[in-house]
Write a protein that holds these residues in place. Structure first.
Motif, PDB file in Angstrom:
ATOM      1  N   LEU B   5      31.446  35.381  40.040  1.00 21.79           N
ATOM      2  CA  LEU B   5      31.091  34.199  41.386  1.00 21.79           C
ATOM      3  C   LEU B   5      31.121  35.112  42.310  1.00 21.79           C
ATOM      4  N   ARG B  54      37.117  40.760  49.246  1.00 23.21           N
ATOM      5  CA  ARG B  54      38.218  40.352  48.382  1.00 23.21           C
ATOM      6  C   ARG B  54      37.776  40.081  46.964  1.00 23.21           C
ATOM      7  N   ALA B  56      39.048  38.012  43.223  1.00 28.37           N
ATOM      8  CA  ALA B  56      40.050  37.454  42.214  1.00 28.37           C
ATOM      9  C   ALA B  56      39.756  37.653  40.821  1.00 28.37           C
ATOM     10  N   ASN B  58      40.174  35.563  37.137  1.00 26.63           N
ATOM     11  CA  ASN B  58      40.705  34.397  36.704  1.00 26.63           C
ATOM     12  C   ASN B  58      41.641  33.594  37.607  1.00 26.63           C
ATOM     13  N   GLN B  59      40.754  33.440  38.993  1.00 24.02           N
ATOM     14  CA  GLN B  59      41.166  32.594  40.121  1.00 24.02           C
ATOM     15  C   GLN B  59      42.701  33.124  40.784  1.00 24.02           C
ATOM     16  N   LYS B  60      42.860  34.370  40.412  1.00 23.70           N
ATOM     17  CA  LYS B  60      44.425  35.038  41.093  1.00 23.70           C
ATOM     18  C   LYS B  60      43.698  36.269  41.811  1.00 23.70           C
ATOM     19  N   MET B  61      44.045  36.388  43.311  1.00 21.93           N
ATOM     20  CA  MET B  61      43.596  37.549  43.829  1.00 21.93           C
ATOM     21  C   MET B  61      44.203  38.706  43.262  1.00 21.93           C
ATOM     22  N   GLU B  73      36.917  35.576  34.552  1.00 20.18           N
ATOM     23  CA  GLU B  73      36.092  35.035  35.722  1.00 20.18           C
ATOM     24  C   GLU B  73      36.382  35.856  36.947  1.00 20.18           C
ATOM     25  N   ALA B  75      35.552  37.034  40.765  1.00 21.49           N
ATOM     26  CA  ALA B  75      35.086  36.593  42.004  1.00 21.49           C
ATOM     27  C   ALA B  75      35.062  37.292  43.098  1.00 21.49           C
ATOM     28  N   PHE B  77      34.571  37.835  47.270  1.00 21.62           N
ATOM     29  CA  PHE B  77      34.301  37.067  48.284  1.00 21.62           C
ATOM     30  C   PHE B  77      34.818  37.769  49.637  1.00 21.62           C
TER      31      PHE B  77
END
Lengths: 150, 83, 150, 83
Positions: B5, B54, B56, B58-61, B73, B75, B77
């Motif tokens: 993402l 930055r 992440a 699996n939706q953790k920093m 996953e 990401a 950003f």
């Protein structure tokens, strides 16, 4: 504890009342409301668009609140953060911390805001007379969050 | 297969918000994935151009050393600016 | 700036909305609500009576707000403090500080509460199962206010 | 003539909330006024019994050295506990 990420506005008084209703052990409620300003970095802002990372946003906010609850003896927390298009004067974010005493409520509320500013995946895009621009992260926000590590 | 993402100004620079990718051989960390994506050239050069990117997982920093496995996953950003 | 000392309750959301209405330079609103707790110093509290010094109370609160405005770059302040009989769960005090940025709004709001606790002429009398008693001043409140002198 | 006010537990101990007083000769400070009042004995001994008594002259916090003049309003009270 309750975290909401939503497009719609919120009612600060109603949220505080809901958090404290029927809980007469609560003596102190510290809260913060962030609003869209009509100017930033020297330019007029006519509109803002808040993008976020659905799924991660909620988890990040819940982690921040959980961390605050391990650090301070507080009784409940409410966080609401909006996304989508917003105009100057509109509410963006609400943090309410309820506890027995004011010192811990104030500290936890400011801690949550400082962490939210640097850890929660939201990004602001401003519309100015010169066009659209993404808001740059502020060094002051990184400094603010570092305070809590010392 | 992993899900990648992109958000905010990086999303706009790359021109897409999400993609699916079969993890290439040898790519098992965020850093290796980042190098692989940036190495594609074209719009993905934005990855190298962005400062303080930055990540992440699996939706953790996460950081560049974090592991990446099939099904994750990931990401990318710019620094966040909410609140 | 506006200070009210009154018997009647207040509406937190309406007060924040009134302070920020038509002022899109405001980006941060820190606020505090103090409530009557149903227990204090190990005893259940069924009722409270808040006495004050009419005339001096308003001046003391205005002086505290004026001092906060010399220390921090804030845009407006609202203080409401109730007196008279109050029951557990009822609101006692409201402090709202509006400014461009959150750091100054938080600091000024906490400063005003700390000074109010030690400088504004209010006295609480609690009704407990063992009878009525005047609340003793807390050393923690003196410590809290001393922080701001360093 | 000055106006003297008592608040909260001190008011209850003294049994009145306000009195008028012609400033006695030689009484020109809060400390001297306090000594004069406490010296009356009876209910006014409460003034000596109360710890950390606070004073306001003309509705401003003051200390024992503060001047007291004809026409002033002087208030004695225990440490405040609002908020």
């Amino acid at each position: 504890m309750s975290v909401s990420v939503q497009q719609q506005d919120f009612d600060v008084g109603a949220e505080i009342a809901a958090l404290t209703a029927g809980r007469p052990q609560i003596g102190a409620v510290a809260s913060f409301v962030g609003l869209v300003r009509d100017a930033n970095d020297g330019a007029g802002v006519s509109r803002m668009e808040l993008e976020h990372y659905p799924g991660m946003t909620e988890k990040a906010l819940e982690d921040i609140v959980a961390e605050a609850r391990t650090r301070w003896d507080i009784m409940d927390v409410r966080v609401i953060h909006r996304y989508g298009p917003l105009r100057p004067g509109e509410r963006i974010v609400l943090v309410i911390v309820a506890g027995a005493h004011r010192g811990e409520a104030f500290a936890a509320c400011e801690f949550i805001m400082d962490y939210l500013k640097t850890r929660a995946p939201f990004w602001k895009k401003e519309k100015t007379a010169a066009g659209e621009r993404w808001v740059e992260a502020r060094e002051a926000d990184d400094e603010a969050v570092r305070r809590w590590s010392s | 297969m992993i899900r990648i993402l992109y958000f905010a100004s990086l999303r706009e620079a790359i021109g897409q918000s999400a993609e699916q990718l079969v993890l290439p051989p040898g790519v098992s960390s965020v850093g290796a994935l980042y190098a692989h994506l940036a190495g594609r050239g074209g719009a993905w050069e934005a990855l190298a151009r962005f400062k303080n990117l930055r990540v992440a997982v699996n939706q953790k920093m996460a950081d560049m050393d974090a592991a990446v496995r099939d099904g994750d996953e990931v990401a990318f950003f710019p620094p966040v600016t909410g609140g």
